[in-house]
Design an enzyme around this catalytic site. Structure first.
Site, PDB file in Angstrom:
ATOM      1  N   CYS A  81       0.829  -1.205   0.000  1.00  0.00           N
ATOM      2  CA  CYS A  81       0.000   0.000   0.000  1.00  0.00           C
ATOM      3  C   CYS A  81       0.867   1.260   0.000  1.00  0.00           C
ATOM      4  CB  CYS A  81      -1.001  -0.044   1.151  1.00  0.00           C
ATOM      5  SG  CYS A  81      -2.402   1.058   0.862  1.00  0.00           S
ATOM      6  N   HIS A 177      -3.188  -5.337   1.620  1.00  0.00           N
ATOM      7  CA  HIS A 177      -2.547  -5.586   2.925  1.00  0.00           C
ATOM      8  C   HIS A 177      -2.630  -7.063   3.307  1.00  0.00           C
ATOM      9  CE1 HIS A 177      -2.111  -1.373   4.445  1.00  0.00           C
ATOM     10  NE2 HIS A 177      -3.084  -1.147   3.577  1.00  0.00           N
ATOM     11  N   GLU A 179      -0.907  -8.652   5.324  1.00  0.00           N
ATOM     12  CA  GLU A 179      -0.519  -8.893   6.728  1.00  0.00           C
ATOM     13  C   GLU A 179      -1.728  -8.994   7.656  1.00  0.00           C
ATOM     14  OE1 GLU A 179      -0.253  -6.063   5.153  1.00  0.00           O
ATOM     15  OE2 GLU A 179      -0.784  -4.400   6.480  1.00  0.00           O
TER      16      GLU A 179
END
Ligand code: GLN
Length: 198
Positions: A81, A177, A179
């Site tokens: 991002c 994202h 994660e």
């Protein structure tokens, strides 16, 4: 190779989830807040956050040119991002007033900040990802997209007609994202890039 030491740039943004994801993917992760730490890592994750703020913190901490230098020497990097925005060679930001994000110029691409529009600030969806059997659950938060990718840039995933995951040599970037999902395949890919296995 032993577990590679992979830094997560920790000036601003979401570092904790990346540190955990990297550990689960077999790396030895560490937060990077200063130049001496940057010098010790085998690869670097640049997390999401605000690319303008992160750029200017890099300047304030005298890390912008050292980081550009390590990237130019080929240190692997993964940007998510805001991190994707920073790795670009050119950043488009029609609405920006005042401070601009400063490109690290590690990937030959033009990215547009906040590209998906203000109405749809955040959304998620399943996205096919080159080399993965099962699509990734992609979480987009005020995400960029890639508006131009150079000839040496491989597009790994697309959404809304634009590239949202790319690789150029040891540089990897996603507009989303990974994660936050518990799916470690993107981090595993980056760890494998750092160890020379991918
Ligand atoms: N919109 C942010 C920027 O331009 C990126 C958002 C994010 O990293 N989730 O830097």
């Amino acid at each position: 190779m032993n577990a590679p030491r992979i830094g997560v740039l920790a000036l601003q943004g979401d570092t904790r989830e990346h540190l955990a994801a990297l550990r689960e993917a077999g790396a030895e992760p560490m937060p990077v807040r200063r130049r001496s730490e940057l010098d010790t890592v085998d690869g670097l994750v640049i997390p999401g956050g605000e690319s303008t703020t992160m750029s200017h913190l890099l300047l304030d901490f005298d890390m912008l040119e050292p980081l550009r230098g390590r990237l130019a020497e080929g240190m692997p990097a993964y940007g998510a991002c805001a991190g994707m925005i920073l790795l670009a060679s050119e950043i488009l930001d029609a609405g920006a007033r005042g401070r601009q994000a400063l490109p690290l110029r590690a990937i030959d691409m033009t990215v547009r900040r906040n590209a998906f529009g203000r109405q749809v600030d955040s959304f998620e969806g399943d996205v096919a990802f080159a080399g993965f059997d099962v699509p990734v659950r992609a979480v987009f938060i005020r995400a960029p997209w890639v508006e131009r990718a150079g000839d040496d840039v491989r597009v790994l995933a697309s959404a809304a007609g634009h590239a949202v995951a790319v690789r150029q040599g040891p540089m990897l970037a996603t507009a989303f994202h990974p994660e936050v999902t518990g799916d470690r395949r993107v981090h595993q890919l980056f760890v494998d890039i750092v160890t020379g296995e991918a």
